[in-house]
Scaffold this active site. Sequence first.
Site, PDB file in Angstrom:
ATOM      1  N   ARG A  69      -4.957  13.003   1.342  1.00 41.27           N
ATOM      2  CA  ARG A  69      -6.133  12.174   1.560  1.00 41.27           C
ATOM      3  C   ARG A  69      -6.937  12.080   0.261  1.00 41.27           C
ATOM      4  O   ARG A  69      -7.034  13.063  -0.498  1.00 41.27           O
ATOM      5  CB  ARG A  69      -6.969  12.845   2.644  1.00 41.27           C
ATOM      6  N   TYR A  90     -15.778  -3.390   6.009  1.00 39.00           N
ATOM      7  CA  TYR A  90     -14.399  -2.934   6.254  1.00 39.00           C
ATOM      8  C   TYR A  90     -13.973  -3.271   7.682  1.00 39.00           C
ATOM      9  O   TYR A  90     -12.906  -3.839   7.929  1.00 39.00           O
ATOM     10  CB  TYR A  90     -14.318  -1.423   5.993  1.00 39.00           C
ATOM     11  N   ASP A  99      -0.189  -7.883  -5.438  1.00 38.77           N
ATOM     12  CA  ASP A  99      -1.567  -7.665  -4.983  1.00 38.77           C
ATOM     13  C   ASP A  99      -1.767  -8.548  -3.756  1.00 38.77           C
ATOM     14  O   ASP A  99      -1.253  -9.673  -3.694  1.00 38.77           O
ATOM     15  CB  ASP A  99      -2.550  -8.067  -6.097  1.00 38.77           C
ATOM     16  N   SER A 131      -7.473  -0.672  12.645  1.00 36.48           N
ATOM     17  CA  SER A 131      -8.264   0.554  12.508  1.00 36.48           C
ATOM     18  C   SER A 131      -9.290   0.717  13.627  1.00 36.48           C
ATOM     19  O   SER A 131      -9.863  -0.266  14.117  1.00 36.48           O
ATOM     20  CB  SER A 131      -9.004   0.483  11.165  1.00 36.48           C
ATOM     21  N   SER A 140      -9.679   1.029   1.498  1.00 38.66           N
ATOM     22  CA  SER A 140      -9.702   1.849   2.717  1.00 38.66           C
ATOM     23  C   SER A 140     -10.982   2.651   2.922  1.00 38.66           C
ATOM     24  O   SER A 140     -11.101   3.352   3.916  1.00 38.66           O
ATOM     25  CB  SER A 140      -8.499   2.803   2.707  1.00 38.66           C
ATOM     26  N   GLN A 173      -1.965   7.327   0.985  1.00 40.09           N
ATOM     27  CA  GLN A 173      -1.562   8.472   1.818  1.00 40.09           C
ATOM     28  C   GLN A 173      -0.476   8.075   2.832  1.00 40.09           C
ATOM     29  O   GLN A 173       0.609   8.683   2.885  1.00 40.09           O
ATOM     30  CB  GLN A 173      -2.794   8.996   2.573  1.00 40.09           C
ATOM     31  N   LYS A 217     -11.108  -5.878   9.085  1.00 40.21           N
ATOM     32  CA  LYS A 217      -9.973  -5.399   9.899  1.00 40.21           C
ATOM     33  C   LYS A 217      -9.865  -6.164  11.217  1.00 40.21           C
ATOM     34  O   LYS A 217      -8.772  -6.384  11.727  1.00 40.21           O
ATOM     35  CB  LYS A 217     -10.107  -3.891  10.149  1.00 40.21           C
ATOM     36  N   GLU A 271     -12.147   1.610  13.165  1.00 36.35           N
ATOM     37  CA  GLU A 271     -13.423   1.126  12.635  1.00 36.35           C
ATOM     38  C   GLU A 271     -13.764  -0.253  13.238  1.00 36.35           C
ATOM     39  O   GLU A 271     -14.924  -0.654  13.242  1.00 36.35           O
ATOM     40  CB  GLU A 271     -13.340   1.065  11.103  1.00 36.35           C
ATOM     41  N   GLY A 326       0.823  -1.215   0.000  1.00 35.31           N
ATOM     42  CA  GLY A 326       0.000   0.000   0.000  1.00 35.31           C
ATOM     43  C   GLY A 326       0.851   1.257   0.000  1.00 35.31           C
ATOM     44  O   GLY A 326       0.438   2.305   0.504  1.00 35.31           O
ATOM     45  N   ILE A 327       2.047   1.165  -0.602  1.00 36.56           N
ATOM     46  CA  ILE A 327       2.970   2.311  -0.574  1.00 36.56           C
ATOM     47  C   ILE A 327       2.418   3.525  -1.329  1.00 36.56           C
ATOM     48  O   ILE A 327       2.805   4.660  -1.040  1.00 36.56           O
ATOM     49  CB  ILE A 327       4.358   1.902  -1.132  1.00 36.56           C
TER      50      ILE A 327
HETATM   51  O1  G4F Z   1     -13.967  10.282   6.023  1.00 40.18           O
HETATM   52  P1  G4F Z   1     -14.745   9.041   6.181  1.00 40.18           P
HETATM   53  O2  G4F Z   1     -15.167   8.351   4.936  1.00 40.18           O
HETATM   54  O3  G4F Z   1     -13.906   8.091   7.137  1.00 40.18           O
HETATM   55  P2  G4F Z   1     -14.294   6.788   7.999  1.00 40.18           P
HETATM   56  O4  G4F Z   1     -15.479   6.091   7.468  1.00 40.18           O
HETATM   57  O5  G4F Z   1     -14.354   7.177   9.441  1.00 40.18           O
HETATM   58  O6  G4F Z   1     -13.045   5.835   7.727  1.00 40.18           O
HETATM   59  C1  G4F Z   1     -11.702   6.304   7.813  1.00 40.18           C
HETATM   60  O7  G4F Z   1     -11.228   6.122   9.123  1.00 40.18           O
HETATM   61  C2  G4F Z   1     -11.100   4.757   9.551  1.00 40.18           C
HETATM   62  C3  G4F Z   1     -10.564   4.787  10.979  1.00 40.18           C
HETATM   63  O8  G4F Z   1     -11.635   4.825  11.897  1.00 40.18           O
HETATM   64  C4  G4F Z   1     -10.165   4.034   8.622  1.00 40.18           C
HETATM   65  F1  G4F Z   1     -10.011   2.764   9.035  1.00 40.18           F
HETATM   66  C5  G4F Z   1     -10.725   4.069   7.208  1.00 40.18           C
HETATM   67  O9  G4F Z   1      -9.823   3.436   6.316  1.00 40.18           O
HETATM   68  C6  G4F Z   1     -10.865   5.525   6.815  1.00 40.18           C
HETATM   69  O10 G4F Z   1      -9.572   6.094   6.757  1.00 40.18           O
HETATM   70  O11 G4F Z   1     -16.091   9.343   7.014  1.00 40.18           O
HETATM   71  C7  G4F Z   1     -16.052   9.976   8.260  1.00 40.18           C
HETATM   72  C8  G4F Z   1     -17.464  10.300   8.697  1.00 40.18           C
HETATM   73  C9  G4F Z   1     -18.439   9.115   8.621  1.00 40.18           C
HETATM   74  O12 G4F Z   1     -19.257   9.103   9.769  1.00 40.18           O
HETATM   75  C10 G4F Z   1     -19.294   9.425   7.407  1.00 40.18           C
HETATM   76  O13 G4F Z   1     -20.613   8.884   7.466  1.00 40.18           O
HETATM   77  O14 G4F Z   1     -18.002  11.294   7.820  1.00 40.18           O
HETATM   78  C11 G4F Z   1     -19.323  10.941   7.477  1.00 40.18           C
HETATM   79  N1  G4F Z   1     -19.667  11.575   6.205  1.00 40.18           N
HETATM   80  C12 G4F Z   1     -20.683  12.474   6.035  1.00 40.18           C
HETATM   81  N2  G4F Z   1     -20.755  12.837   4.754  1.00 40.18           N
HETATM   82  C13 G4F Z   1     -19.105  11.353   5.018  1.00 40.18           C
HETATM   83  C14 G4F Z   1     -19.785  12.161   4.093  1.00 40.18           C
HETATM   84  N3  G4F Z   1     -18.065  10.561   4.656  1.00 40.18           N
HETATM   85  C15 G4F Z   1     -17.703  10.564   3.345  1.00 40.18           C
HETATM   86  N4  G4F Z   1     -16.652   9.789   2.973  1.00 40.18           N
HETATM   87  N5  G4F Z   1     -18.360  11.324   2.406  1.00 40.18           N
HETATM   88  C16 G4F Z   1     -19.421  12.144   2.720  1.00 40.18           C
HETATM   89  O15 G4F Z   1     -19.998  12.809   1.873  1.00 40.18           O
END
Ligand code: G4F
Length: 323
Positions: free
Chosen positions: A188, A153, A60, A127, A86, A14, A157, A129, A10-11
């Site tokens: 990001r 996801y 892969d 994570s 991710s 981010q 994990k 998550e 995964g190099i």
């Molecule tokens: O930025 P997100 O997509 O990150 P999420 O789901 O927390 O996952 C990230 O963090 C994890 C660690 O806990 C990692 F393992 C994972 O790989 C990744 O890096 O969403 C953050 C929050 C969520 O609650 C989502 O429902 O933002 C909310 N959100 C609201 N509107 C949205 C949006 N998320 C995304 N991606 N896009 C939206 O429009």
Amino acid sequence: MTKKRALITGISGQDGSYLSEYLLDLDYEVHGIIRRLSVAENQDSRLKETCSNIETHYGDMSDIPSLTRVVSEVKPDEIYNLAAMSHVRISFDIPHYTIQTNAMGVLNILEAYRNIVPKAKFYQASSSEMFGNSVDEDGVQRLTTPMTPVSPYGCAKVLGFNLVRHYRHAYGLHACNGILFNHESPRRGANFVTNKVVKTAVHIKAGLTDKLELGNMDSKRDWGHSKDYVRAMHMIVNHDVPDEFIVATGQTNSVRDLCEYVFSKLDLDYKEHVVQNSKFMRPEELNYLKGDPSKAREVLKWEPEYTFETLLDDMIEYWQTKV
Ligand code: G4F
């Protein structure tokens, strides 16, 4: 003295890009696994500045012969398994692929590690998550908090996390888990919420667009900077005893707080621009994350340099140079 050799799966992501820069500064020989993509420029676009100093190998996580070949060729001293599908929301659309990559992929690389370079050290990108909606009574997640994942996801994990722990105990390997809470940066991906909010707000300010469509604005996350978190990865792997650590800031903010900070930094009112679209909601949501990083602070002496605000300032500055 011979250089230490690191292999990063995964190099091109981010964290992989920041970790490779960090390890090159420490005089490591850095190798990374990249997947073949039809647009070749996208394979290593985050590695532009360091590309000439990194050796990349095609592979892969689901292709066992490719992992065996790369581990045999590189013979790494340290393996950082950062490869994953991710995006949590997208994992609901492609659950099988997510499990293959994020869970079975861990098994595949662990087997290559155990059979070819068992004296090496191994880091697994676990994570927050994995906790799902479990929260301790004092409002934090720690190493003892039950893991009750709420996404394909998160489920994948948890299996990866347990496999790493099991391989450490069963085979005496130096295999470590870092449970990292959300970490962001100008690098990001554009479909994660921090980058989406920052980039769109900067575009609104520049008059390029007027609306930002989001899903759930009430969920809360513990957001840190990827640069701080890759430092923690290296510290975890190089700690004398292979172990598990939480890497987090201990602060939590909602998506609404995020919008409020970013838009007001640009003299805008988010309420005039943000609209909710159910398309960005998840079938099951993780509502609240706030990690307890005290073990990493006490044992590793790890401290984050960025706060929620300085992280977002860094992202805003970056996107302002792009309009
Ligand atoms: O930025 P997100 O997509 O990150 P999420 O789901 O927390 O996952 C990230 O963090 C994890 C660690 O806990 C990692 F393992 C994972 O790989 C990744 O890096 O969403 C953050 C929050 C969520 O609650 C989502 O429902 O933002 C909310 N959100 C609201 N509107 C949205 C949006 N998320 C995304 N991606 N896009 C939206 O429009």
